[in-house]
Design an enzyme around this catalytic site. Structure first.
Site, short mmCIF file in Angstrom:
data_model
loop_
_atom_site.label_atom_id
_atom_site.label_comp_id
_atom_site.label_asym_id
_atom_site.label_seq_id
_atom_site.Cartn_x
_atom_site.Cartn_y
_atom_site.Cartn_z
N GLU A 192 -12.93 2.47 4.36
CA GLU A 192 -11.93 2.76 5.37
C GLU A 192 -12.00 4.26 5.70
O GLU A 192 -11.03 5.00 5.55
CB GLU A 192 -10.53 2.37 4.88
CG GLU A 192 -9.52 2.24 6.01
CD GLU A 192 -8.11 1.95 5.51
OE1 GLU A 192 -7.46 1.06 6.08
OE2 GLU A 192 -7.66 2.61 4.55
N GLU A 214 0.82 -1.21 0.00
CA GLU A 214 0.00 0.00 0.00
C GLU A 214 0.85 1.26 0.00
O GLU A 214 1.84 1.35 0.74
CB GLU A 214 -0.90 0.00 1.24
CG GLU A 214 -1.84 1.19 1.33
CD GLU A 214 -2.78 1.11 2.52
OE1 GLU A 214 -3.71 1.92 2.57
OE2 GLU A 214 -2.59 0.23 3.39
#
Length: 273
Positions: free
Chosen positions: A256, A155
């Site tokens: 998220e 990520e």
């Protein structure tokens, strides 16, 4: 197309945090979600007692929620840490110890995506030394993930909130994906495309989607500014998710985002019924 055609999951480490961990899967199910994801829940312990792992698995099963994403141990998250695998010494050792535990839990819950946060730069340590250690640990994690049929996710975060994190663009994360795949020959390293982080970095999200949709193993969203629910900021998230689908991405989209001042269960009013 639009939101109604997406497969969303809820990140239980940022939503429903007003509840104890073991109550969150049922809360997500009550809100209409059958899939969830988690940061490593035991921020101080990469190897928690088996009874705690079993209790979380039971909570997921009892709620009828599928775990679709799990972070490896990443230090204090939320908090000052952004991963452990590139930090020489104790934190790297803790990440290594977590690999077996996290992959075993993923296998037990049929989770097929494991996210490995890279870790911040350390004062006084040569970045090349950190990168060498990171590759060594990522290779070990990728092999363990492959053994259970899972992908290893890499990520990129954002510079304003994580200035010491070295992967601050989509290309920088893809470069690590490529290095891991080259080292293992397994092809199970994938990009975690977080539209919020990339937008905070000022990247051209349409171009990122065109360039890297095929390399993407998971997608996460929050609006910008504020990291709130879709519609609280200015990101055209519905259009961007349509572009991802057009580019061939057919996986889950992780929610998220921060619910704001309201209970998490009230933060899904942007979704079609």
């Amino acid at each position: 197309m639009g939101y109604a055609d997406q497969r969303f999951d809820v990140n239980l480490s940022i939503l429903f945090t007003e509840l104890p961990l073991l109550e969150r899967p049922a809360a997500a199910a009550a809100a209409g979600f059958s899939a969830v994801e988690l940061w490593w829940p035991w921020t101080e312990n990469p190897t928690p007692p088996q009874a705690e792992l079993d209790a979380l698995r039971k909570a997921l099963d009892d709620a009828g929620t599928q775990l679709v994403g799990l972070n490896f141990y990443a230090g204090r998250l939320p908090g000052p840490d952004r991963g452990a695998l590139s930090l020489p010494g104790a934190e790297s050792d803790r990440f290594r110890a977590n690999i077996e535990v996290a992959t075993a839990f993923a296998a037990a819950t049929d989770c097929r995506a494991l996210n490995a946060l890279y870790g911040n730069r350390v004062d006084g340590v040569d970045p090349a030394v950190q990168d060498e250690l990171a590759l060594e640990n990522l290779v070990a994690a990728a092999r363990a993930a492959h053994d259970i049929g899972a992908d290893l996710l890499i990520e990129a975060l954002n510079g304003p909130e994580s200035p010491r994190y070295p992967l601050l663009s989509a290309p920088s994360a893809i470069e690590v994906v490529d290095r891991v795949d080259e080292a293992t020959g397994l092809g199970n390293a994938k990009f975690l495309l977080d539209l919020y982080h990339l937008s905070m970095n000022g990247e051209d999200l349409g171009q990122v989607i065109k360039a890297y949709a095929a390399r993407t193993g998971h997608v996460q969203i929050a609006d910008n500014p504020g990291r709130g629910a879709p519609g609280t900021g200015s990101l055209p998230l519905e259009r961007l998710l349509d572009e991802l689908a057009d580019a061939g991405y057919a996986g889950r989209v992780g929610l998220e985002y921060k619910p704001g001042d309201r209970p998490s269960a009230e933060s899904f009013d942007w979704l079609p019924a």
